[in-house]
Motif scaffolding. Structure first.
Motif, mmCIF file in Angstrom:
data_model
loop_
_atom_site.group_PDB
_atom_site.id
_atom_site.type_symbol
_atom_site.label_atom_id
_atom_site.label_comp_id
_atom_site.label_asym_id
_atom_site.label_seq_id
_atom_site.Cartn_x
_atom_site.Cartn_y
_atom_site.Cartn_z
ATOM 1 N N VAL A 114 0.870 -1.304 -0.163
ATOM 2 C CA VAL A 114 0.012 0.190 0.017
ATOM 3 C C VAL A 114 0.958 1.266 -0.114
ATOM 4 O O VAL A 114 1.820 1.454 0.769
ATOM 5 C CB VAL A 114 -0.962 0.119 1.086
ATOM 6 C CG1 VAL A 114 -1.724 1.203 1.385
ATOM 7 C CG2 VAL A 114 -1.942 -1.322 1.095
ATOM 8 N N ASP A 115 0.583 2.193 -1.016
ATOM 9 C CA ASP A 115 1.335 3.302 -1.043
ATOM 10 C C ASP A 115 0.672 4.555 -0.278
ATOM 11 O O ASP A 115 1.475 5.297 0.381
ATOM 12 C CB ASP A 115 1.432 3.972 -2.431
ATOM 13 C CG ASP A 115 2.118 2.688 -3.535
ATOM 14 O OD1 ASP A 115 3.221 2.102 -3.072
ATOM 15 O OD2 ASP A 115 1.631 2.375 -4.348
ATOM 16 N N TYR A 116 -0.587 4.663 -0.345
ATOM 17 C CA TYR A 116 -1.104 5.725 0.425
ATOM 18 C C TYR A 116 -2.397 5.177 1.231
ATOM 19 O O TYR A 116 -3.342 4.299 0.600
ATOM 20 C CB TYR A 116 -1.495 6.766 -0.696
ATOM 21 C CG TYR A 116 -0.518 7.636 -1.155
ATOM 22 C CD1 TYR A 116 0.127 8.598 -0.604
ATOM 23 C CD2 TYR A 116 0.127 7.028 -2.215
ATOM 24 C CE1 TYR A 116 1.217 9.494 -0.853
ATOM 25 C CE2 TYR A 116 1.161 7.907 -3.181
ATOM 26 C CZ TYR A 116 1.556 9.045 -2.314
ATOM 27 O OH TYR A 116 2.787 9.540 -3.155
ATOM 28 N N PHE A 143 0.205 -0.360 7.532
ATOM 29 C CA PHE A 143 0.791 -0.392 6.077
ATOM 30 C C PHE A 143 1.983 0.372 6.235
ATOM 31 O O PHE A 143 2.101 1.468 5.984
ATOM 32 C CB PHE A 143 -0.307 0.299 5.253
ATOM 33 C CG PHE A 143 -1.471 -0.371 5.423
ATOM 34 C CD1 PHE A 143 -1.930 -1.562 4.890
ATOM 35 C CD2 PHE A 143 -2.716 0.308 6.214
ATOM 36 C CE1 PHE A 143 -3.145 -2.334 5.072
ATOM 37 C CE2 PHE A 143 -3.771 -0.307 6.309
ATOM 38 C CZ PHE A 143 -3.981 -1.528 5.799
ATOM 39 N N PRO A 144 3.084 -0.376 6.448
ATOM 40 C CA PRO A 144 4.541 0.270 6.908
ATOM 41 C C PRO A 144 5.113 0.908 5.849
ATOM 42 O O PRO A 144 5.886 2.046 6.313
ATOM 43 C CB PRO A 144 5.152 -0.920 7.257
ATOM 44 C CG PRO A 144 4.799 -2.034 6.437
ATOM 45 C CD PRO A 144 3.300 -1.898 6.531
ATOM 46 N N ASN A 145 4.803 1.060 4.643
ATOM 47 C CA ASN A 145 5.590 1.950 3.476
ATOM 48 C C ASN A 145 4.609 2.913 3.057
ATOM 49 O O ASN A 145 4.800 3.743 2.223
ATOM 50 C CB ASN A 145 5.842 0.819 2.304
ATOM 51 C CG ASN A 145 6.793 -0.137 2.739
ATOM 52 O OD1 ASN A 145 7.809 0.291 3.567
ATOM 53 N ND2 ASN A 145 6.566 -1.330 2.180
ATOM 54 N N PRO A 195 0.424 6.615 16.554
ATOM 55 C CA PRO A 195 1.531 5.582 16.314
ATOM 56 C C PRO A 195 2.075 6.076 14.648
ATOM 57 O O PRO A 195 2.991 6.163 14.277
ATOM 58 C CB PRO A 195 1.012 4.453 16.162
ATOM 59 C CG PRO A 195 -0.060 4.347 17.384
ATOM 60 C CD PRO A 195 -0.739 5.937 17.139
ATOM 61 N N ILE A 196 0.871 6.731 13.804
ATOM 62 C CA ILE A 196 1.094 7.031 12.596
ATOM 63 C C ILE A 196 2.269 8.224 12.388
ATOM 64 O O ILE A 196 3.295 8.345 11.708
ATOM 65 C CB ILE A 196 -0.056 7.509 11.765
ATOM 66 C CG1 ILE A 196 -1.017 6.237 11.916
ATOM 67 C CG2 ILE A 196 0.336 7.783 10.203
ATOM 68 C CD1 ILE A 196 -0.362 4.888 11.151
ATOM 69 N N LEU A 197 1.779 9.302 13.297
ATOM 70 C CA LEU A 197 2.835 10.317 13.448
ATOM 71 C C LEU A 197 4.058 9.996 14.083
ATOM 72 O O LEU A 197 5.008 10.435 13.431
ATOM 73 C CB LEU A 197 1.995 11.471 14.299
ATOM 74 C CG LEU A 197 1.315 12.242 13.657
ATOM 75 C CD1 LEU A 197 -0.273 11.484 13.609
ATOM 76 C CD2 LEU A 197 0.792 13.559 14.594
ATOM 77 N N GLU A 198 4.122 9.079 15.190
ATOM 78 C CA GLU A 198 5.479 8.640 15.774
ATOM 79 C C GLU A 198 6.414 8.051 14.561
ATOM 80 O O GLU A 198 7.576 8.107 14.717
ATOM 81 C CB GLU A 198 5.189 7.714 16.784
ATOM 82 C CG GLU A 198 4.601 8.592 17.922
ATOM 83 C CD GLU A 198 4.117 7.771 19.151
ATOM 84 O OE1 GLU A 198 3.764 8.214 20.326
ATOM 85 O OE2 GLU A 198 3.933 6.654 19.056
ATOM 86 N N ALA A 199 5.598 7.224 13.827
ATOM 87 C CA ALA A 199 6.533 6.558 12.773
ATOM 88 C C ALA A 199 6.866 7.365 11.615
ATOM 89 O O ALA A 199 7.725 7.340 10.739
ATOM 90 C CB ALA A 199 5.769 5.155 12.219
ATOM 91 N N GLY A 200 6.449 8.435 11.594
ATOM 92 C CA GLY A 200 6.700 9.602 10.598
ATOM 93 C C GLY A 200 6.157 9.170 9.165
ATOM 94 O O GLY A 200 6.587 9.698 7.965
ATOM 95 N N ARG A 201 4.862 8.647 9.464
ATOM 96 C CA ARG A 201 4.313 8.075 8.014
ATOM 97 C C ARG A 201 3.057 9.040 7.654
ATOM 98 O O ARG A 201 2.250 8.664 6.656
ATOM 99 C CB ARG A 201 3.682 6.602 8.165
ATOM 100 C CG ARG A 201 4.677 5.467 8.656
ATOM 101 C CD ARG A 201 5.897 5.611 7.582
ATOM 102 N NE ARG A 201 5.404 5.513 6.282
ATOM 103 C CZ ARG A 201 6.537 5.514 5.098
ATOM 104 N NH1 ARG A 201 7.662 5.373 5.586
ATOM 105 N NH2 ARG A 201 5.995 5.519 3.922
ATOM 106 N N ASP A 202 2.956 10.200 8.181
ATOM 107 C CA ASP A 202 2.046 11.030 7.915
ATOM 108 C C ASP A 202 1.967 12.045 7.140
ATOM 109 O O ASP A 202 3.301 12.561 6.971
ATOM 110 C CB ASP A 202 1.238 11.687 9.271
ATOM 111 C CG ASP A 202 2.471 12.594 10.082
ATOM 112 O OD1 ASP A 202 3.322 11.864 10.392
ATOM 113 O OD2 ASP A 202 2.190 13.718 10.008
ATOM 114 N N GLU A 203 1.031 12.550 6.442
ATOM 115 C CA GLU A 203 1.038 13.795 5.559
ATOM 116 C C GLU A 203 -0.004 14.527 5.813
ATOM 117 O O GLU A 203 -1.274 14.387 5.351
ATOM 118 C CB GLU A 203 1.127 13.379 4.100
ATOM 119 C CG GLU A 203 1.480 14.809 3.202
ATOM 120 C CD GLU A 203 1.712 14.458 1.741
ATOM 121 O OE1 GLU A 203 1.285 15.244 1.070
ATOM 122 O OE2 GLU A 203 2.285 13.671 1.443
ATOM 123 N N LEU A 204 0.060 15.729 6.754
ATOM 124 C CA LEU A 204 -1.099 16.420 7.041
ATOM 125 C C LEU A 204 -1.441 17.354 5.992
ATOM 126 O O LEU A 204 -0.660 17.950 5.605
ATOM 127 C CB LEU A 204 -0.910 16.967 8.527
ATOM 128 C CG LEU A 204 -0.308 16.308 9.693
ATOM 129 C CD1 LEU A 204 0.006 16.998 10.854
ATOM 130 C CD2 LEU A 204 -1.551 14.947 9.802
#
Length: 312
Positions: A114-116, A143-145, A195-204
């Motif tokens: 999953v990309d997004y 979805f780690p990536n 956890p999404i923010l802590e993993a740096g996987r977010d785009e606000l």
């Protein structure tokens, strides 16, 4: 419930329904306080029965994710309730154990592919599969990536409610929609957003209708939540409209002034519903709902000053 996936084509994009659960614990009168039963007479044969038994009792709502495959990306729109989430105040969401990821795998998509992940809003039944428990009992991105895109306003509001640090009140003041009649389910931000923010996987993002990906934009539809967004997808001259919780059941299309029991700001949710109905009717977009049962997809039409619905 059926675990059957539903597939649709929008231009050169494939959209697939990935079921999670069906909910049959609501009466229509509970879901839509103030709903006038005479509005059911305006519904064509098959609309109410296909969404639950006729009348006001025991309607069926679906919780599912939309898998979107473009030529470039694999995308999920909203992620349902999730497994193992502690939701004592919302028993129908509490400690689920469903084969959702297996169903996604049946469509050839493993979590790593999953990309997004695009989120219409941050309620418990739309963000649950954002995260899963790892072997150490820690919530980590499912979805780690993937890059998880969602409203910066929703994030600030959720963080403020969780931390009780004044940010929520500041956001309410800024959006100027008054005092909400309810707030998001407690614990959702902690286990499914933080956890999404802590993993740096977010785009606000700012929900303003601008494209965030090729052909994809977040359109403002506030009211159900503080910065709720509908997601528009365009491809080859065709349009899809992922409405989130602007609508919960097809009968709302026939009486759009009634707000659901889950809307935080009911007055604004009514206005957003009318705007979205107008857009869907004018563009001929395929409407992908978050909670309609059956196929969960269809088209909204205009009938004079009213609207109609057809499943596809």
């Amino acid at each position: 419930m059926t675990s059957e996936a539903r597939h649709y084509r929008i231009g050169d994009v494939t959209v697939t329904k990935i079921p999670e659960v069906e909910l049959a614990s609501f009466s229509l009168a509970t879901l839509l306080p103030g709903f006038r039963t005479e509005a059911l007479r305006e519904c064509p044969d098959g609309i109410a029965p296909r969404s639950g038994p006729s009348g006001l009792e025991n309607i069926v709502l679906s919780v599912h994710t939309w898998l979107v495959k473009t030529p470039e990306h694999t995308i999920l729109i909203d992620t349902g309730i999730g497994n193992g989430k502690n939701r004592p105040s919302a028993s129908i969401f509490h400690q689920l154990d469903t084969p959702f990821l297996d169903r996604l795998g049946d469509e050839g998509v493993e979590p790593e592919a999953v990309d997004y992940v695009l989120l219409t809003h941050l309620h418990a039944d739309h963000v649950g599969w954002n995260t899963r428990l790892d072997e150490d009992g820690v919530w980590v991105p499912t979805f780690p990536n993937a890059t998880y895109m969602f409203s910066a306003v929703e994030q600030r509001y959720g963080a403020g409610l969780h931390h009780e640090d004044g940010r929520a009140e500041a956001v309410r003041s800024a959006v100027n929609m008054g005092t909400p009649v309810r707030t998001p389910t407690r614990g959702t931000y902690l286990d499914s957003v933080m956890p999404i923010l802590e993993a740096g996987r977010d785009e606000l993002i700012k929900v303003d209708g601008r494209e965030v990906l090729d052909g994809i934009s977040f359109v403002p539809t506030p009211g159900h939540s503080i910065d709720h967004a509908a997601i528009v997808l365009r491809s080859k001259g065709e349009e899809a409209l992922f409405g989130g919780d602007v609508l919960h059941h097809p009968v709302e299309i026939y009486q759009p002034e009634v707000a659901s029991m889950f809307c935080e700001f009911p007055t604004e949710s009514r206005g957003s519903r009318l705007i979205l109905l107008d857009r869907a009717a004018e563009t001929g977009a395929t409407y992908f709902s978050s909670h309609f049962s059956d196929s969960s997809a269809g088209r909204i039409t205009r009938k004079g000053s009213s609207y109609g619905w057809e499943f596809v």
